[in-house]
Enzyme design. Structure first.
Site: not given
Ligand code: GRF
Length: 204
Positions: A66, A108, A110, A151, A180-181
């Site tokens: 690692r 990040n 989440h 997180d 959202a994302e």
């Molecule tokens: C997303 O749901 C993100 O929030 C999580 O992993 C997923 C990644 O999806 N941490 P992608 O590879 O961006 O399609």
């Protein structure tokens, strides 16, 4: 110009949202200087290639332990002298040295409203399964800075998403991504590029 390294492990739809955001001007003054994947088969690498973005795979499988992998990962980042590291579905525990060196410069995404459904073991579909098991009516996504915990870093942005009757983990995952994302991550990067993000949390 904000120089960004994006770290990925999977399909890279969040990476795609960032690429699109830069192309359509939602994200200003930003350049992705490298995409790093820990997984050779990640479709995200293909997306980087299609858009002429330099990419690299740093897989734990190619290192004897690692510590060596962590060093290689840090090197792959350092070589590009980034201003910001974006973890976009990166399923690797970020080495402590990297966190220290890039404090408040690693973000990040989440797929829940932290502090719900986050921490060790909450990744991918598991997050949405847990939200459905608990019966919450609202879930969402969070962009946060990365610290030594899982997180636990300061929260930058959050967006709520409705849970609907009949949702499966897959359906909910898709809605959280779409609503959202894919909006929040470009927005966070743009705000950082504009110097609009205030780091910090209330201490009592
Ligand atoms: C997303 O749901 C993100 O929030 C999580 O992993 C997923 C990644 O999806 N941490 P992608 O590879 O961006 O399609």
């Amino acid at each position: 110009m904000l120089k960004v390294v994006v770290c990925v492990s999977g399909s890279g739809t969040n990476l795609q949202a960032v690429i699109d955001g830069i192309q359509n001007g939602t994200i200003q003054n930003t350049q992705i200087v490298r995409v790093i994947s820990n997984n050779k088969g990640a479709y995200a690498l293909q997306r980087a290639k299609e858009h002429g973005i330099p990419s690299l795979c740093v897989s734990p499988k190619d290192y004897t332990n690692r510590a060596e992998f962590n060093l290689a990962l840090l090197q792959a980042v350092e070589e590009t002298s980034p201003d910001l590291i974006v973890l976009a579905g990166f399923l690797v525990v970020v080495p402590e040295e990297m966190i220290q060196r890039y404090r408040n410069r690693i973000i990040n995404i989440h797929p829940s409203l932290i502090p719900s459904f986050c921490g060790t073991g909450y990744y991918g579909l598991r997050v949405h399964e847990a939200a459905l098991e608990r019966g919450v009516k609202l879930t969402g996504a969070t962009v946060h800075f990365v610290d030594e915990g899982t997180d636990t870093g300061p929260i930058l942005l959050q967006k709520a998403v409705e849970v609907k009757v009949g949702d499966t983990p897959q359906i909910l995952q898709k809605r959280v991504m779409e609503e959202a994302e894919w909006k929040l991550l470009p927005q966070a990067i743009d705000e950082i590029a504009r110097g609009q993000i205030q780091i910090g949390r209330r201490d009592g």
